[in-house]
Design a protein around this motif. Structure first.
Motif, PDB file in Angstrom:
ATOM      1  N   PRO A  22       0.824  -1.213   0.000  1.00 21.71           N
ATOM      2  CA  PRO A  22       0.000   0.000   0.000  1.00 21.71           C
ATOM      3  C   PRO A  22       0.854   1.258   0.000  1.00 21.71           C
ATOM      4  CG  PRO A  22       0.041  -0.980   2.167  1.00 21.71           C
ATOM      5  CD  PRO A  22       0.781  -1.921   1.259  1.00 21.71           C
ATOM      6  N   HIS A  23       0.325   2.258  -0.612  1.00 22.24           N
ATOM      7  CA  HIS A  23       0.996   3.554  -0.658  1.00 22.24           C
ATOM      8  C   HIS A  23       0.205   4.539   0.179  1.00 22.24           C
ATOM      9  CE1 HIS A  23       3.925   2.629  -3.776  1.00 22.24           C
ATOM     10  NE2 HIS A  23       2.977   1.918  -4.350  1.00 22.24           N
ATOM     11  N   ARG A  24       0.914   5.405   0.867  1.00 18.62           N
ATOM     12  CA  ARG A  24       0.263   6.465   1.623  1.00 18.62           C
ATOM     13  C   ARG A  24       0.633   7.786   0.976  1.00 18.62           C
ATOM     14  NH1 ARG A  24       1.501   3.144   6.634  1.00 18.62           N
ATOM     15  NH2 ARG A  24       3.597   3.963   6.560  1.00 18.62           N
ATOM     16  N   SER A  25      -0.294   8.714   1.083  1.00 17.52           N
ATOM     17  CA  SER A  25      -0.024  10.041   0.554  1.00 17.52           C
ATOM     18  C   SER A  25       0.906  10.784   1.511  1.00 17.52           C
ATOM     19  CB  SER A  25      -1.338  10.819   0.398  1.00 17.52           C
ATOM     20  OG  SER A  25      -1.888  11.093   1.676  1.00 17.52           O
ATOM     21  N   ARG A  26       1.424  11.891   1.045  1.00 16.48           N
ATOM     22  CA  ARG A  26       2.295  12.720   1.878  1.00 16.48           C
ATOM     23  C   ARG A  26       1.556  13.194   3.121  1.00 16.48           C
ATOM     24  NH1 ARG A  26       3.705  18.108   2.671  1.00 16.48           N
ATOM     25  NH2 ARG A  26       5.928  18.430   3.045  1.00 16.48           N
ATOM     26  N   GLU A  27       0.285  13.557   2.946  1.00 12.28           N
ATOM     27  CA  GLU A  27      -0.520  14.025   4.070  1.00 12.28           C
ATOM     28  C   GLU A  27      -0.699  12.924   5.119  1.00 12.28           C
ATOM     29  OE1 GLU A  27      -1.456  14.489   0.840  1.00 12.28           O
ATOM     30  OE2 GLU A  27      -0.852  16.600   0.778  1.00 12.28           O
ATOM     31  N   GLU A  28      -0.928  11.694   4.662  1.00 16.31           N
ATOM     32  CA  GLU A  28      -1.070  10.577   5.604  1.00 16.31           C
ATOM     33  C   GLU A  28       0.232  10.322   6.362  1.00 16.31           C
ATOM     34  OE1 GLU A  28      -4.410   7.773   3.433  1.00 16.31           O
ATOM     35  OE2 GLU A  28      -2.363   7.753   2.681  1.00 16.31           O
ATOM     36  N   GLU A  29       1.332  10.403   5.656  1.00 21.24           N
ATOM     37  CA  GLU A  29       2.630  10.214   6.313  1.00 21.24           C
ATOM     38  C   GLU A  29       2.888  11.304   7.350  1.00 21.24           C
ATOM     39  OE1 GLU A  29       4.824   7.800   6.209  1.00 21.24           O
ATOM     40  OE2 GLU A  29       3.863   6.650   4.625  1.00 21.24           O
ATOM     41  N   LEU A  30       2.548  12.547   7.000  1.00 23.85           N
ATOM     42  CA  LEU A  30       2.723  13.647   7.953  1.00 23.85           C
ATOM     43  C   LEU A  30       1.796  13.499   9.150  1.00 23.85           C
ATOM     44  CD1 LEU A  30       3.191  16.692   5.553  1.00 23.85           C
ATOM     45  CD2 LEU A  30       4.920  15.614   7.000  1.00 23.85           C
ATOM     46  N   ASP A  31       0.571  13.011   8.917  1.00 21.72           N
ATOM     47  CA  ASP A  31      -0.350  12.762  10.031  1.00 21.72           C
ATOM     48  C   ASP A  31       0.227  11.736  10.991  1.00 21.72           C
ATOM     49  OD1 ASP A  31      -2.211  14.546   9.094  1.00 21.72           O
ATOM     50  OD2 ASP A  31      -3.597  13.021   8.325  1.00 21.72           O
ATOM     51  N   ILE A  32       0.789  10.671  10.460  1.00 22.57           N
ATOM     52  CA  ILE A  32       1.381   9.612  11.283  1.00 22.57           C
ATOM     53  C   ILE A  32       2.567  10.170  12.071  1.00 22.57           C
ATOM     54  CG2 ILE A  32       2.687   7.435  11.176  1.00 22.57           C
ATOM     55  CD1 ILE A  32       0.868   6.751   8.713  1.00 22.57           C
ATOM     56  N   GLN A  33       3.415  10.925  11.388  1.00 24.99           N
ATOM     57  CA  GLN A  33       4.584  11.500  12.046  1.00 24.99           C
ATOM     58  C   GLN A  33       4.170  12.494  13.129  1.00 24.99           C
ATOM     59  OE1 GLN A  33       7.189  13.622   9.396  1.00 24.99           O
ATOM     60  NE2 GLN A  33       8.914  13.464  10.785  1.00 24.99           N
ATOM     61  N   LEU A  34       3.201  13.340  12.828  1.00 28.66           N
ATOM     62  CA  LEU A  34       2.749  14.335  13.795  1.00 28.66           C
ATOM     63  C   LEU A  34       2.091  13.667  15.001  1.00 28.66           C
ATOM     64  CD1 LEU A  34       2.453  17.277  14.542  1.00 28.66           C
ATOM     65  CD2 LEU A  34       0.380  17.373  13.145  1.00 28.66           C
ATOM     66  N   ALA A  35       1.288  12.652  14.763  1.00 28.70           N
ATOM     67  CA  ALA A  35       0.657  11.931  15.870  1.00 28.70           C
ATOM     68  C   ALA A  35       1.712  11.295  16.770  1.00 28.70           C
ATOM     69  CB  ALA A  35      -0.305  10.868  15.336  1.00 28.70           C
ATOM     70  N   GLY A  36       2.777  10.788  16.185  1.00 35.11           N
ATOM     71  CA  GLY A  36       3.857  10.209  16.977  1.00 35.11           C
ATOM     72  C   GLY A  36       4.564  11.234  17.844  1.00 35.11           C
ATOM     73  N   HIS A  37       4.862  12.392  17.280  1.00 36.97           N
ATOM     74  CA  HIS A  37       5.506  13.459  18.054  1.00 36.97           C
ATOM     75  C   HIS A  37       4.598  13.936  19.187  1.00 36.97           C
ATOM     76  CE1 HIS A  37       8.996  13.676  15.570  1.00 36.97           C
ATOM     77  NE2 HIS A  37       8.411  14.242  14.540  1.00 36.97           N
ATOM     78  N   LEU A  38       3.324  14.095  18.879  1.00 38.14           N
ATOM     79  CA  LEU A  38       2.386  14.562  19.903  1.00 38.14           C
ATOM     80  C   LEU A  38       2.193  13.512  20.996  1.00 38.14           C
ATOM     81  CD1 LEU A  38      -0.330  16.381  17.759  1.00 38.14           C
ATOM     82  CD2 LEU A  38       1.451  17.412  19.173  1.00 38.14           C
ATOM     83  N   ALA A  39       2.176  12.236  20.621  1.00 38.63           N
ATOM     84  CA  ALA A  39       2.038  11.168  21.621  1.00 38.63           C
ATOM     85  C   ALA A  39       3.257  11.138  22.538  1.00 38.63           C
ATOM     86  CB  ALA A  39       1.838   9.822  20.939  1.00 38.63           C
TER      87      ALA A  39
END
Length: 140
Positions: A22-39
């Protein structure tokens, strides 16, 4: 002298067939990264709440948890119970770590144009910097 290659290259077969994963869009990747930093910031905030309770940290933790849930599609973040954290004399180290994590989250929030998270992380950076100022001046 050399025998010719009779099979296709691994690189050409991998490059030609990209529908396997599966491929993720740039926005999805940024959402995952941002959620990790916030967590991660939330975990440090919970540690700080256990060692130096305050309404400011309680409010910040709730706001961080809300944003992590939003970014993860309503999946609530794992929280550290306040009673589970051992007391530690390293409050300054926790504030520095929280400041760094908030800065990383701010960079990702800015790149994805998430104003709510950008404001929240900038506020957290200011709060942790203010918490460090008296300690930094006292250690000089």
């Amino acid at each position: 002298m050399y025998e010719p290659i009779r099979t296709k290259s691994v690189h050409s077969t991998m490059a030609g067939n990209t529908s396997d994963f599966p491929h993720r869009s740039r926005e999805e990747e940024l959402d995952i990264q941002l959620a990790g930093h916030l967590a991660a910031l939330l975990a440090v905030t919970d540690e700080l709440r256990a060692q130096a309770p305050g309404t400011d940290l309680d409010t910040a933790a709730d706001r961080l948890a809300e944003q992590v849930s939003r970014l993860r599609g309503a999946q609530a973040p794992v929280r550290v119970p306040v009673t589970a954290v051992r007391p530690s004399p390293h409050l300054a180290a926790l504030h520095r770590r929280a400041h760094t994590l908030a800065g990383r989250a701010l960079v990702v929030a800015a790149s994805r144009a998430d104003t709510a998270v950008a404001i929240l992380t900038a506020e957290r950076m200011d709060a942790h910097a203010a918490a460090l100022e008296p300690r930094e001046l006292a250690s000089r």
